[in-house]
Each structure stands twice: as structure tokens, then as C-alpha cells.
Design a protein around this motif. Structure first.
Motif, mmCIF file in Angstrom:
data_model
loop_
_atom_site.group_PDB
_atom_site.id
_atom_site.type_symbol
_atom_site.label_atom_id
_atom_site.label_comp_id
_atom_site.label_asym_id
_atom_site.label_seq_id
_atom_site.Cartn_x
_atom_site.Cartn_y
_atom_site.Cartn_z
ATOM 1 N N GLY A 11 3.351 -13.287 -0.227
ATOM 2 C CA GLY A 11 3.010 -14.675 -0.526
ATOM 3 C C GLY A 11 3.789 -15.126 -1.760
ATOM 4 N N HIS A 12 3.700 -16.419 -2.077
ATOM 5 C CA HIS A 12 4.537 -16.914 -3.185
ATOM 6 C C HIS A 12 4.157 -16.274 -4.514
ATOM 7 C CE1 HIS A 12 1.131 -19.484 -4.162
ATOM 8 N NE2 HIS A 12 1.761 -19.926 -5.207
ATOM 9 N N ASN A 13 2.853 -15.938 -4.695
ATOM 10 C CA ASN A 13 2.470 -15.290 -5.965
ATOM 11 C C ASN A 13 3.178 -13.946 -6.109
ATOM 12 O OD1 ASN A 13 0.558 -16.932 -7.484
ATOM 13 N ND2 ASN A 13 -0.718 -16.808 -5.648
ATOM 14 N N ASP A 32 5.247 -6.839 3.674
ATOM 15 C CA ASP A 32 4.401 -7.853 4.320
ATOM 16 C C ASP A 32 4.341 -7.586 5.816
ATOM 17 O OD1 ASP A 32 3.434 -10.945 3.336
ATOM 18 O OD2 ASP A 32 3.529 -10.579 5.500
ATOM 19 N N ARG A 34 3.962 -9.828 8.147
ATOM 20 C CA ARG A 34 4.542 -10.888 8.981
ATOM 21 C C ARG A 34 6.063 -10.724 9.118
ATOM 22 N NH1 ARG A 34 3.686 -16.601 8.503
ATOM 23 N NH2 ARG A 34 3.649 -16.505 10.768
ATOM 24 N N GLY A 40 1.649 -18.746 2.629
ATOM 25 C CA GLY A 40 1.287 -20.158 2.838
ATOM 26 C C GLY A 40 2.442 -21.135 2.674
ATOM 27 N N HIS A 57 0.927 -24.431 6.887
ATOM 28 C CA HIS A 57 -0.052 -24.109 5.841
ATOM 29 C C HIS A 57 0.095 -25.146 4.746
ATOM 30 C CE1 HIS A 57 -0.164 -20.245 8.018
ATOM 31 N NE2 HIS A 57 -1.426 -20.332 7.702
ATOM 32 N N SER A 58 0.646 -24.774 3.600
ATOM 33 C CA SER A 58 0.658 -25.758 2.514
ATOM 34 C C SER A 58 1.737 -26.813 2.720
ATOM 35 C CB SER A 58 0.888 -25.045 1.180
ATOM 36 O OG SER A 58 2.223 -24.597 1.082
ATOM 37 N N PHE A 59 1.445 -28.019 2.216
ATOM 38 C CA PHE A 59 2.428 -29.105 2.250
ATOM 39 C C PHE A 59 2.505 -29.812 0.895
ATOM 40 C CE2 PHE A 59 3.372 -33.662 2.956
ATOM 41 C CZ PHE A 59 4.692 -33.513 3.321
ATOM 42 N N TYR A 60 1.335 -30.138 0.321
ATOM 43 C CA TYR A 60 1.307 -30.866 -0.963
ATOM 44 C C TYR A 60 1.361 -29.846 -2.096
ATOM 45 C CZ TYR A 60 -0.613 -34.356 2.202
ATOM 46 O OH TYR A 60 -0.809 -35.206 3.257
ATOM 47 N N GLN A 286 -9.424 -6.357 1.181
ATOM 48 C CA GLN A 286 -8.262 -5.633 1.712
ATOM 49 C C GLN A 286 -7.814 -4.558 0.716
ATOM 50 O OE1 GLN A 286 -5.890 -9.276 2.228
ATOM 51 N NE2 GLN A 286 -5.602 -8.690 4.359
ATOM 52 N N ASN A 451 -5.554 -12.353 4.632
ATOM 53 C CA ASN A 451 -6.126 -12.414 3.270
ATOM 54 C C ASN A 451 -6.995 -13.668 3.110
ATOM 55 O OD1 ASN A 451 -3.457 -13.591 3.539
ATOM 56 N ND2 ASN A 451 -3.606 -14.181 1.401
ATOM 57 N N LEU A 457 -8.530 -20.938 2.405
ATOM 58 C CA LEU A 457 -7.139 -21.044 1.969
ATOM 59 C C LEU A 457 -6.973 -20.803 0.473
ATOM 60 C CD1 LEU A 457 -6.790 -24.120 0.627
ATOM 61 C CD2 LEU A 457 -7.084 -24.735 3.010
ATOM 62 N N ALA A 491 -3.992 -15.023 -4.911
ATOM 63 C CA ALA A 491 -4.831 -16.182 -5.194
ATOM 64 C C ALA A 491 -6.279 -15.819 -5.507
ATOM 65 C CB ALA A 491 -4.780 -17.121 -3.988
ATOM 66 N N ASN A 498 -4.060 -22.124 -3.852
ATOM 67 C CA ASN A 498 -3.091 -23.221 -3.795
ATOM 68 C C ASN A 498 -1.739 -22.732 -4.297
ATOM 69 O OD1 ASN A 498 -4.516 -25.307 -2.575
ATOM 70 N ND2 ASN A 498 -5.443 -25.956 -4.504
ATOM 71 N N VAL A 499 -0.736 -23.555 -4.076
ATOM 72 C CA VAL A 499 0.605 -23.135 -4.455
ATOM 73 C C VAL A 499 0.804 -23.489 -5.932
ATOM 74 C CG1 VAL A 499 3.051 -23.395 -3.998
ATOM 75 C CG2 VAL A 499 1.432 -23.274 -2.101
HETATM 76 C C1 LIG Z 1 -3.830 -25.113 6.585
HETATM 77 C C2 LIG Z 1 -3.561 -24.861 5.131
HETATM 78 C C3 LIG Z 1 -3.110 -25.882 4.327
HETATM 79 C C4 LIG Z 1 -2.866 -25.672 2.981
HETATM 80 N N1 LIG Z 1 -2.384 -26.694 2.227
HETATM 81 C C5 LIG Z 1 -2.088 -26.510 0.945
HETATM 82 C C6 LIG Z 1 -1.460 -27.537 0.201
HETATM 83 O O1 LIG Z 1 -1.144 -28.600 0.720
HETATM 84 N N2 LIG Z 1 -1.188 -27.294 -1.106
HETATM 85 C C7 LIG Z 1 -1.463 -26.096 -1.693
HETATM 86 O O2 LIG Z 1 -1.166 -25.926 -2.875
HETATM 87 N N3 LIG Z 1 -2.033 -25.093 -0.994
HETATM 88 C C8 LIG Z 1 -2.343 -25.270 0.301
HETATM 89 N N4 LIG Z 1 -2.881 -24.251 1.043
HETATM 90 C C9 LIG Z 1 -3.294 -23.014 0.331
HETATM 91 C C10 LIG Z 1 -2.138 -22.097 0.004
HETATM 92 O O3 LIG Z 1 -1.348 -21.913 1.150
HETATM 93 C C11 LIG Z 1 -2.673 -20.752 -0.502
HETATM 94 O O4 LIG Z 1 -3.670 -20.908 -1.474
HETATM 95 C C12 LIG Z 1 -1.517 -19.910 -1.066
HETATM 96 O O5 LIG Z 1 -0.577 -19.710 -0.039
HETATM 97 C C13 LIG Z 1 -1.980 -18.566 -1.592
HETATM 98 O O6 LIG Z 1 -0.830 -17.893 -2.048
HETATM 99 P P1 LIG Z 1 -0.732 -16.326 -2.224
HETATM 100 O O7 LIG Z 1 0.630 -16.048 -2.705
HETATM 101 O O8 LIG Z 1 -1.835 -15.828 -3.066
HETATM 102 O O9 LIG Z 1 -0.978 -15.709 -0.789
HETATM 103 P P2 LIG Z 1 -0.534 -16.152 0.658
HETATM 104 O O10 LIG Z 1 0.355 -17.321 0.642
HETATM 105 O O11 LIG Z 1 -1.779 -16.263 1.448
HETATM 106 O O12 LIG Z 1 0.294 -14.903 1.155
HETATM 107 C C14 LIG Z 1 -0.316 -13.660 1.405
HETATM 108 C C15 LIG Z 1 0.684 -12.781 2.105
HETATM 109 O O13 LIG Z 1 0.058 -11.530 2.360
HETATM 110 C C16 LIG Z 1 0.374 -11.137 3.687
HETATM 111 N N5 LIG Z 1 -0.682 -10.276 4.185
HETATM 112 C C17 LIG Z 1 -1.970 -10.590 4.456
HETATM 113 N N6 LIG Z 1 -2.626 -9.505 4.860
HETATM 114 C C18 LIG Z 1 -1.749 -8.480 4.843
HETATM 115 C C19 LIG Z 1 -1.845 -7.114 5.138
HETATM 116 N N7 LIG Z 1 -2.966 -6.548 5.538
HETATM 117 N N8 LIG Z 1 -0.727 -6.373 4.993
HETATM 118 C C20 LIG Z 1 0.433 -6.914 4.572
HETATM 119 N N9 LIG Z 1 0.584 -8.197 4.274
HETATM 120 C C21 LIG Z 1 -0.507 -8.971 4.407
HETATM 121 C C22 LIG Z 1 0.484 -12.408 4.470
HETATM 122 O O14 LIG Z 1 1.287 -12.228 5.625
HETATM 123 C C23 LIG Z 1 1.140 -13.328 3.443
HETATM 124 O O15 LIG Z 1 2.540 -13.299 3.508
HETATM 125 C C24 LIG Z 1 -3.094 -24.407 2.405
HETATM 126 C C25 LIG Z 1 -3.511 -23.360 3.220
HETATM 127 C C26 LIG Z 1 -3.760 -23.589 4.566
HETATM 128 C C27 LIG Z 1 -4.231 -22.449 5.401
#
Ligand SMILES: Cc1cc2nc3c(=O)[nH]c(=O)nc-3n(C[C@H](O)[C@H](O)[C@H](O)COP(=O)(O)OP(=O)(O)OC[C@H]3O[C@@H](n4cnc5c(N)ncnc54)[C@H](O)[C@@H]3O)c2cc1C
Length: 533
Positions: A11-13, A32, A34, A40, A57-60, A286, A451, A457, A491, A498-499
């Protein structure tokens, strides 16, 4: 294969963390499950209609270009270029009247004034009072490992800004809005924004959220080419720093030796060794319950991970459209500027809808429709074939539909049709313009990104004390796990979902500090910043 460190989930974090660690000279691997990195940050091309791109997933991305990592990692140069439309948000009422949020504060204030002169004055007052709080306390706090709550309170009590923050925080968002604003549309609009951050509007301790939003200069932005362009830029920053990302690789077990996290075994039996650390961008269940052998996890940590809570109100249902023409809202007949509104909110008329929405989520029922979305191609034509458009609407819907998330598979198409009907009431002609469409349910979200348990989200509620120093839970709020060399960077950590990239940014500060590696980019600690107020 031996690395300095291994990160779970791309994920981006995680990518932000990996890029900073790579720049510090560490050799880091990210795994990962995927086929694409970014979590997201997803933009998918419609397989039936090449050229139509959808942000599933995220847009804004709020104030993304102000994020320290966006600047440090030179992401604009790597292709993550952002737009921030002027009419940032418009709440369109059935009457065709609109409540508007502009990047220009004076225009927002004028729109509030159209509904209530008293509320316009309240907006100005709270914006002025909270501007220094946002700039000197809330933004700096989000960019650093958090302080223990008692220490934070002691420091905040020493300044006027800190005391005002504590006083307003003691309220719930609902109490704050009802106390400070009188007009039902404005009350509804403000609570909607609070809801966008997924904070439960009844929850005390979050009264400052709305005042902070009113004062925050950062508005919603979109990435040209789609959100995945930010993911690609981050991947490029990771590669530039010598990092490696392995996709379609599922971690099976975190390897532990003498109380230290020493590597990761994947589901195909491959073992990757880590000299210094394993950092998890996954959720606490997890990380602690699935990936660490039960006998290596103290009972207290097991209980806390097991009882980590997800947001009831976070799951989203999405309707995505491929269009001949962009949506044309009849509200534009009254106010032509609506043609250029970025985020559009429909179905929200007064704040009393919120208790009903919460009740429906608790009971697993479909609530009265409140939806919001955009036509990305109105601002960025690269996301559809020439002359065509994409648009989407989101709605908060319960994960456990009628008590069972699997019900979504049978019901989701029908709900998509109902949403289109409702949307067309505000944008006549929309239905005739549809080339094709698809929907994504809260269950689909969890299937794609496990996750996001329960379709949450934000990967964890802000209630039950799961904030700041106690996020994900007491004892784990410093990005460190129970083992030496085990870290958390997703997150589920401060400052949450969120992003924002800030969980990864803050975790990078902690890991480099623990390794004794200097980080010239790291900001001074929260303690020093708040004591200087
Ligand atoms: C429909 C939707 C709309 C959204 N809109 C917005 C928005 O407009 N603006 C905004 O700021 N946020 C939005 N979000 C929220 C945002 O996408 C998340 O809060 C953010 O992506 C979390 O970032 P992260 O880096 O923590 O993890 P994530 O982006 O969730 O990434 C986690 C990664 O871990 C991987 N993973 C998961 N389980 C496993 C596993 N068991 N083994 C290996 N890899 C695994 C996944 O494939 C993924 O690549 C939206 C989310 C959704 C679902």
C-alpha cells in the motif's frame, strides 16, 4: 535471500516507508499478494471498454501535494501531478439550491451566508480560531510519532490554542455542530464531512474534527491519469532508492529468532531473511494473529489484536459509469458554476438523516440514499477515450447486509440500478448517456484488499480509544510490535486511514531512529513542537 528489512503489503504507506529507508542506504524488500502495487491507489481500465479508467478505491486525495513525502520523494517529477478544482465540493439539494466549498474561503463563506448569516459568522470565527491550531498542533502531530495522551494533555494545557483544542475535542462532532451552527443544511453538510473521515458523529473526543476541517487550507485533489499514477510514482521512488517489490507473493509467517523478527516465509515456502526489521502494512489481526506463531505472541497482545475494532460506517458501495456525456445537473440552471463542481453530494437535505443512516448500518439495512462522487474526465480527459466520460458515485452501506456480507453478491446489481435512478433525478439524461457500468460492494473491497476487514477503508475505527498513541491499540502506538525488529506501518497506525502516507512516513522516522541511522528529512519530535506554543 537476505535484506536489511522486509515490508508486508505494498500500500502507499508501505511504499513511502520503503522509499525513505532505501534513501537511507537500507536494502528493503516489499511483498504484496496482488498483481499491482499501491493498494488503495488503484485505477483500473474497464476490460470491456478500453480507454475508460476507473478509480476503484481512493480518488479524493486531500492536500496530497502538501504532504512532506510528496515533496521529499519528488513525486511530481515522477508523474504524480495533481489538480485541485476551485469549486471543490457542492451539496445539491432537491430544490436545486447548493451549499458550496471553494478553495477560495470567501466564496465558501458567501455560500454559507446564503443559508444563514449567523452560520457564515460562525464559519469565519471557527476558521480563524482553528487556523493556528491546525498549523501548529494538528498537522505537526500527524507527521510524527504520537505523544502519550497524558503528556500531550499536559503540554496542550500550557497554551491558549492547546486549551481550546482540548475543550472542543471533549465534544462529539454532533454536539459541536448543533451548538455552533443553526441551519439544517449547513449542519448536514458539516456532519457529512465528518462522516467522510469516518468519525462516528456521536463520539466524544472528536468535536475538533469539524473545526479543523473548516480551518484546513488543504482541499480535495485528484491525480491526473488516475490515483494509480501516484502508486507508479511511489514505485519509481522505491526503485530509485534500490528497493525491490515482489508482487503476487503472499506472506505466510513472520520468522522469529531469539525474540527478534528475522524474516518472512511466503505461502510457496520461500524464506526471505531480514537483518534488521520486518514492517507490516497489514491490519493487526493479519500481523499478529495470522502471521506470528501463537506461542510467540503474549496473551495480552493476542487479546488486543483480536478486539481491534473496524468502522461500522466506513464501507462504501460504488457505481462506476462509462458515459457518452458527462452528468449535467439541473441545479446548474440556477447556478451555472455547478457545471464545474468537483465532488457532488446528493440526497442530503438535513442532519436528522444521520441517526437513520447509523441505525440502518447497525441493523444491516439499506439506509436512505446519500451519495457523493465526481466526473473525473471533466477535469482530466486522459481517463476516457476522446470525447467520452467516466463518473462514479459512492454510498456508505453496511458490510453485513441483512446480517450476511455474502448477500451483496446477489443484491449489488439491483442496488446499482437504484443508485442510477436516484442520480438521474438530479442529472436528467444521465441514464441515456450510459455506455456501460459496474458496481463494487463493501464485500468486494474486502476481497480485493483483505486488510480492509469488514470493508473498512480506514483499516480500523477511531472509536474505542484507537487513536494517536493508542492506535492500533495501547502498547502498539509507536509503530513497534512486541518483538524486537517488528514494526507496523499501515493505516491501522496513527494518524489512520485515507491517502495521507503519514503512517509510513512516521514509521520511517521510528525505524531509522532505532537503527541509529540519521534522517535529515525527519521533523523534530512532537514534544518539542507542542511545547513551543
Ligand atoms: C472504495 C474506496 C474509496 C476510497 N476513497 C478514498 C478517497 O477518496 N480518499 C482517500 O484518502 N482514501 C480513500 N480510501 C481509503 C484508502 O484507500 C485507504 O485508507 C488507504 O489505501 C490505506 O493505505 P495503506 O497504505 O495503509 O493500505 P492499503 O492501500 O490498503 O494497501 C494494503 C496493501 O496490502 C496488501 N495486502 C493485504 N493483505 C495482504 C496479505 N495478506 N498479504 C500480502 N499483502 C496483503 C494489499 O494488496 C494492498 O496492496 C478509499 C477506499 C475505498 C475502499
Amino acid at each position: 535471500m537476505t535484506y536489511d528489512g522486509i515490508i508486508l503489503g505494498a500500500g502507499h504507506n508501505s511504499l513511502v516507508l520503503q522509499a525513505y529507508l532505501g534513501r537511507a542506504g537500507l536494502k528493503v524488500l516489499c511483498l504484496d499478494r496482488r498483481h499491482v502495487a499501491g493498494g488503495g491507489l488503484a485505477t483500473e481500465e474497464d476490460p470491456r471498454h478500453p480507454g475508460f479508467l476507473h478509480n476503484t478505491h481512493s480518488f479524493y486525495h486531500r492536500a496530497l501535494t502538501h504532504a512532506p513525502w510528496y515533496r521529499d520523494l519528488k513525486l511530481e517529477e515522477k508523474g504524480a501531478v495533481y489538480l485541485e478544482p476551485d469549486l471543490n465540493v457542492a451539496l445539491i439539494l432537491r430544490s436545486g439550491d447548493t451549499l458550496e466549498w471553494w478553495t477560495d474561503f470567501e466564496k465558501t463563506a458567501a455560500s454559507f451566508g446564503n443559508f444563514s448569516v449567523k452560520d457564515e459568522a460562525a464559519l469565519r470565527r471557527w476558521r480563524n480560531d482553528f487556523l493556528p491550531i491546525v498549523e501548529s498542533i494538528l498537522v505537526p502531530e500527524s507527521r510524527r510519532p504520537p505523544l502519550p495522551p497524558e503528556r500531550r494533555r499536559q503540554l496542550l494545557e500550557k497554551s491558549a490554542e492547546g486549551r481550546l483544542l482540548l475543550e472542543v475535542s471533549a465534544l462529539s462532532p454532533l454536539e459541536f455542530v448543533l451548538r455552533e451552527f443553526e441551519n439544517p443544511v449547513i449542519q448536514a453538510g458539516l456532519l457529512f464531512f465528518n462522516g467522510l473521515r469516518e468519525v462516528d458523529l456521536r463520539c466524544r473526543g472528536f468535536g475538533h474534527h469539524i473545526a479543523a476541517l473548516l480551518a484546513s487550507p488543504g482541499k480535495a485533489q485528484m491525480c491526473i491519469g488516475g490515483s494509480a499514477a501516484l502508486a507508479r510514482a511511489l514505485v519509481s521512488a522505491v526503485h530509485e532508492s534500490g528497493g525491490e517489490i515482489r508482487l503476487q507473493t503472499t506472506p505466510h509467517r513472520i520468522l522469529v529468532n531469539a525474540g527478534k523478527a528475522t524474516g518472512v516465509e511466503t505461502s510457496d515456502g520461500t524464506r526471505y531473511q531480514a537483518r534488521h526489521f520486518v514492517a507490516s502494512g497489514l491490519n493487526p489481526q493479519q500481523t499478529f494473529l495470522e502471521l506470528i506463531d501463537a506461542d510467540l505472541l503474549p496473551q495480552q497482545w493476542r487479546d488486543k489484536a483480536r478486539t481491534f475494532r473496524y468502522n461500522l460506517l466506513a464501507p462504501l458501495f460504488a457505481l462506476h459509469l462509462n458515459l457518452h456525456e458527462r452528468p449535467r445537473y439541473s441545479a446548474a440552471l440556477k447556478n451555472a458554476e455547478i457545471e464545474n463542481a468537483f465532488m457532488v453530494i446528493l440526497g442530503l437535505e438535513h442532519f436528522e438523516q444521520f441517526p437513520e443512516i447509523v441505525r440502518c448500518h447497525q441493523e444491516g439495512k439499506i439506509p436512505p440514499t446519500v451519495m457523493w462522487g465526481s466526473c473525473p474526465t471533466h477535469f482530466d480527459s486522459s481517463q476516457a477515450p476522446a470525447g467520452k466520460h467516466t463518473a462514479f458515485m459512492w454510498e456508505k452501506l453496511p458490510y453485513r447486509l441483512n446480517g450476511n456480507p455474502l448477500q451483496w453478491d446477489a443484491y449489488k446489481q439491483e442496488h446499482g440500478r437504484a443508485m442510477l435512478e436516484r442520480w438521474s433525478q438530479y442529472a436528467p439524461g444521465l441514464k441515456d448517456s450510459v455506455i456501460d457500468s459496474f458496481v463494487r460492494s463493501p464485500l468486494d473491497t474486502e476481497r480485493t484488499l483483505p486488510n480492509m476487514q469488514g470493508g473498512d477503508l480506514l483499516v480500523g475505527a477511531f472509536t474505542d480509544g484507537q487513536v494517536g498513541y493508542n492506535r492500533p491499540f495501547e502498547g502498539a502506538g509507536h509503530y513497534r510490535g512486541h518483538l524486537s525488529g517488528l514494526y507496523l506501518c499501515g493505516a491501522s497506525c496513527h494518524p489512520g486511514g485515507n491517502v495521507t502516507g503519514l503512517a509510513g512516513y512516521n514509521c520511517a522516522q521510528v525505524i531509522l531512529n532505532d537503527l541509529g541511522v540519521g534522517a535529515e528529512w525527519a521533523p523534530p519530535a512532537a514534544e518539542g513542537v507542542i511545547s513551543q506554543l
